[in-house]
Design an enzyme around this catalytic site. Sequence first.
Site, PDB file in Angstrom:
ATOM      1  N   LYS A 173       0.841  -1.198   0.000  1.00 46.69           N
ATOM      2  CA  LYS A 173       0.000   0.000   0.000  1.00 46.69           C
ATOM      3  C   LYS A 173       0.878   1.250   0.000  1.00 46.69           C
ATOM      4  O   LYS A 173       1.566   1.535   0.975  1.00 46.69           O
ATOM      5  CB  LYS A 173      -0.876   0.041   1.255  1.00 46.69           C
ATOM      6  CG  LYS A 173      -1.944   1.109   1.132  1.00 46.69           C
ATOM      7  CD  LYS A 173      -2.611   1.418   2.440  1.00 46.69           C
ATOM      8  CE  LYS A 173      -2.170   2.725   3.022  1.00 46.69           C
ATOM      9  NZ  LYS A 173      -2.312   3.889   2.142  1.00 46.69           N
ATOM     10  N   GLU A 248      10.178   1.545  10.265  1.00 43.37           N
ATOM     11  CA  GLU A 248      11.066   2.693  10.008  1.00 43.37           C
ATOM     12  C   GLU A 248      10.233   3.941  10.263  1.00 43.37           C
ATOM     13  O   GLU A 248       9.342   4.266   9.486  1.00 43.37           O
ATOM     14  CB  GLU A 248      11.564   2.660   8.558  1.00 43.37           C
ATOM     15  CG  GLU A 248      12.335   1.406   8.193  1.00 43.37           C
ATOM     16  CD  GLU A 248      13.686   1.328   8.879  1.00 43.37           C
ATOM     17  OE1 GLU A 248      14.177   2.369   9.357  1.00 43.37           O
ATOM     18  OE2 GLU A 248      14.236   0.217   8.957  1.00 43.37           O
ATOM     19  N   CYS A 282      13.018  11.793   6.064  1.00 39.23           N
ATOM     20  CA  CYS A 282      13.203  11.349   7.451  1.00 39.23           C
ATOM     21  C   CYS A 282      14.638  11.575   7.905  1.00 39.23           C
ATOM     22  O   CYS A 282      14.908  11.603   9.101  1.00 39.23           O
ATOM     23  CB  CYS A 282      12.826   9.878   7.567  1.00 39.23           C
ATOM     24  SG  CYS A 282      13.751   8.854   6.409  1.00 39.23           S
ATOM     25  N   GLU A 384       8.629  15.855  15.974  1.00 38.17           N
ATOM     26  CA  GLU A 384       8.953  15.871  14.548  1.00 38.17           C
ATOM     27  C   GLU A 384       8.028  16.843  13.818  1.00 38.17           C
ATOM     28  O   GLU A 384       6.807  16.738  13.926  1.00 38.17           O
ATOM     29  CB  GLU A 384       8.791  14.460  13.957  1.00 38.17           C
ATOM     30  CG  GLU A 384       9.220  14.404  12.504  1.00 38.17           C
ATOM     31  CD  GLU A 384       9.011  13.032  11.862  1.00 38.17           C
ATOM     32  OE1 GLU A 384       7.912  12.462  12.018  1.00 38.17           O
ATOM     33  OE2 GLU A 384       9.940  12.551  11.198  1.00 38.17           O
TER      34      GLU A 384
HETATM   35  P1  NAD Z   1       1.879   7.834   8.167  1.00 41.73           P
HETATM   36  O1  NAD Z   1       2.297   7.013   9.328  1.00 41.73           O
HETATM   37  O2  NAD Z   1       0.721   8.748   8.332  1.00 41.73           O
HETATM   38  O3  NAD Z   1       1.501   6.910   6.921  1.00 41.73           O
HETATM   39  C1  NAD Z   1       2.411   5.982   6.378  1.00 41.73           C
HETATM   40  C2  NAD Z   1       1.629   4.899   5.666  1.00 41.73           C
HETATM   41  O4  NAD Z   1       0.889   4.162   6.630  1.00 41.73           O
HETATM   42  C3  NAD Z   1       0.618   5.421   4.663  1.00 41.73           C
HETATM   43  O5  NAD Z   1       0.573   4.563   3.545  1.00 41.73           O
HETATM   44  C4  NAD Z   1      -0.679   5.361   5.447  1.00 41.73           C
HETATM   45  O6  NAD Z   1      -1.819   5.271   4.634  1.00 41.73           O
HETATM   46  C5  NAD Z   1      -0.482   4.105   6.265  1.00 41.73           C
HETATM   47  N1  NAD Z   1      -1.282   4.018   7.486  1.00 41.73           N
HETATM   48  C6  NAD Z   1      -1.857   5.026   8.201  1.00 41.73           C
HETATM   49  N2  NAD Z   1      -2.530   4.532   9.259  1.00 41.73           N
HETATM   50  C7  NAD Z   1      -2.357   3.197   9.237  1.00 41.73           C
HETATM   51  C8  NAD Z   1      -2.787   2.131  10.079  1.00 41.73           C
HETATM   52  N3  NAD Z   1      -3.548   2.346  11.164  1.00 41.73           N
HETATM   53  N4  NAD Z   1      -2.415   0.871   9.764  1.00 41.73           N
HETATM   54  C9  NAD Z   1      -1.637   0.636   8.702  1.00 41.73           C
HETATM   55  N5  NAD Z   1      -1.209   1.593   7.842  1.00 41.73           N
HETATM   56  C10 NAD Z   1      -1.564   2.861   8.115  1.00 41.73           C
HETATM   57  O7  NAD Z   1       3.177   8.607   7.692  1.00 41.73           O
HETATM   58  P2  NAD Z   1       3.277   9.699   6.540  1.00 41.73           P
HETATM   59  O8  NAD Z   1       2.689  10.976   7.039  1.00 41.73           O
HETATM   60  O9  NAD Z   1       2.803   9.102   5.266  1.00 41.73           O
HETATM   61  O10 NAD Z   1       4.868   9.839   6.417  1.00 41.73           O
HETATM   62  C11 NAD Z   1       5.638  10.725   7.180  1.00 41.73           C
HETATM   63  C12 NAD Z   1       6.311   9.986   8.307  1.00 41.73           C
HETATM   64  O11 NAD Z   1       7.123   8.932   7.794  1.00 41.73           O
HETATM   65  C13 NAD Z   1       7.257  10.863   9.098  1.00 41.73           C
HETATM   66  O12 NAD Z   1       7.086  10.602  10.457  1.00 41.73           O
HETATM   67  C14 NAD Z   1       8.640  10.398   8.633  1.00 41.73           C
HETATM   68  O13 NAD Z   1       9.678  10.609   9.557  1.00 41.73           O
HETATM   69  C15 NAD Z   1       8.398   8.955   8.417  1.00 41.73           C
HETATM   70  N6  NAD Z   1       9.413   8.388   7.544  1.00 41.73           N
HETATM   71  C16 NAD Z   1      10.340   7.542   8.090  1.00 41.73           C
HETATM   72  C17 NAD Z   1      11.346   6.998   7.290  1.00 41.73           C
HETATM   73  C18 NAD Z   1      12.378   6.061   7.839  1.00 41.73           C
HETATM   74  O14 NAD Z   1      13.066   5.424   7.056  1.00 41.73           O
HETATM   75  N7  NAD Z   1      12.525   5.945   9.142  1.00 41.73           N
HETATM   76  C19 NAD Z   1      11.380   7.321   5.920  1.00 41.73           C
HETATM   77  C20 NAD Z   1      10.425   8.193   5.417  1.00 41.73           C
HETATM   78  C21 NAD Z   1       9.431   8.712   6.226  1.00 41.73           C
END
Ligand code: NAD
Length: 480
Positions: A173, A248, A282, A384
């Site tokens: 997804k 991650e 990130c 963050e």
């Molecule tokens: P998010 O957690 O809102 O969403 C990430 C993904 O998870 C999306 O596809 C979303 O639809 C899905 N999701 C949301 N709720 C869910 C649930 N209850 N169960 C399963 N899936 C669910 O994050 P975002 O806003 O899309 O991305 C930004 C975040 O990602 C920031 O915190 C950033 O630091 C982090 N990030 C981390 C890394 C890393 O490698 N550590 C890399 C890139 C981004």
Amino acid sequence: MERILNFIDGEARAAVSGEWLDVHAPATGSVYAQLADSDGRDVDLAVAAAERAYPAWRDLGREGRSNALLKLASLIERDTEAFVADESRDNGKPVALARRVDIPRAIANLRFFATAILHFSSEAHAMDDTALNYTDRQPFGVAGCISPWNLPLYLFTWKIAPALAAGNCVVAKPSEATPLTAYRMSLLCNEAGIPPGVLNIVHGLGPKVGSAIVAHPDVPAISFTGGTRTGAEIARVAAPMFKKLSLELGGKNPVLVFADCDFEQMLRTTVRSSFTNQGQICLCGSRILIERSIYDRFRDAFVERVRALRVGDPADATSDLGAVVSQPHLEKVLSYIELARQEGGRVLCGGERVLLGGALANGWYLAPTVIEGLGPACRTNQEEIFGPVVTLQPFDGDAHAVELANATPYGLASVIWTRDLQRAHRVARALQAGIVWVNCWMVRDLRTPFGGVKQSGVGREGGLDALRFFTEAKNVCVRL
Ligand code: NAD
């Protein structure tokens, strides 16, 4: 209007619900496509297709799987310019950045894991006279891969490539905010010779689609990249089901600037590590810690460089920053800037929306923002923000620098700027982080372990770590 469809069992399909979500172009703020609004029923279909496809994909062997993934990489490369334009349109990032980083890296991810699997081996442990143990690593069936919006195709391929190379089938997804390039890629899978059901992509909202993948009893492993709060929710559901989990998560990365550094190189790189992709990586450094003796020099030179950055049309090659990903995200970042002011911070530059003209008048643009005068404990320095906002804090000596660097719940990446080699090693050892860069930033070797400590995540991706995650190890003990 363009429709972005699921890809299940080798076919592009609407969601079972027949419902659609709006997808916005951050550059203009307008709706440009409709996205399949899927739910658990679509996930069930995808998992069933993956389970059917699994035995043949596993038995295709390393070379067969490798060839299919290499073909997919070449097809994306062939269509690079279309992918670049789509990634920029969907995410708001400068076209130049998508061309330099996102799409080449997505291709590299596929090639890297397609070839890594050919060299993947496992251990043997011989016992004196008694027995020989060897580790048999086999795929486990269906892997769930969930990715965020900031580096859409780059992080999507970073997960699916090792999962597929290792012999698993995938239900994936992408973020509902940036689904376009994963969809484009799905349309190339048949041409690449990836059999139906091997890679399934289900689009839609996290709490509907993502949570259905996480809770599905026939998906024994979840690889997730996203926010820390979402990671905690996923762990809450998956842990009692004893699933393998790779998480991650978020970061609040420090950049440690010592007085003896190569000032010009540090300055140039720190502008990049602060504001590349509108600060939405990130790995971006959001807390800049500066040795007190050069604090004023750094602040003045840094602010001058940041003021010179151009926020503009992502399609314009001269834009340094494009739009942030969504209206809610724009509001979130602005609310943190307001919080910083309330906490006593001084905004040295930026701090507000950038209003562009014409078709871009409703786009989500933010000026790169530098804030000083805040201590380590305030919310601005703890939480963050994930936008074009950095804070400056002075430090006195190595121990103080490390104390400030470690003073958040996160521990993803850190950067050290110094010419003193011994200090670099000493400080690198003391930092609570999964990744430390010394005198550079975002230099990536895909063989290295990638991940965070504390609330930045659990597990490591990249190289052998990813192939080990996407296989189960079995010890076979043979009596001699
Ligand atoms: P998010 O957690 O809102 O969403 C990430 C993904 O998870 C999306 O596809 C979303 O639809 C899905 N999701 C949301 N709720 C869910 C649930 N209850 N169960 C399963 N899936 C669910 O994050 P975002 O806003 O899309 O991305 C930004 C975040 O990602 C920031 O915190 C950033 O630091 C982090 N990030 C981390 C890394 C890393 O490698 N550590 C890399 C890139 C981004």
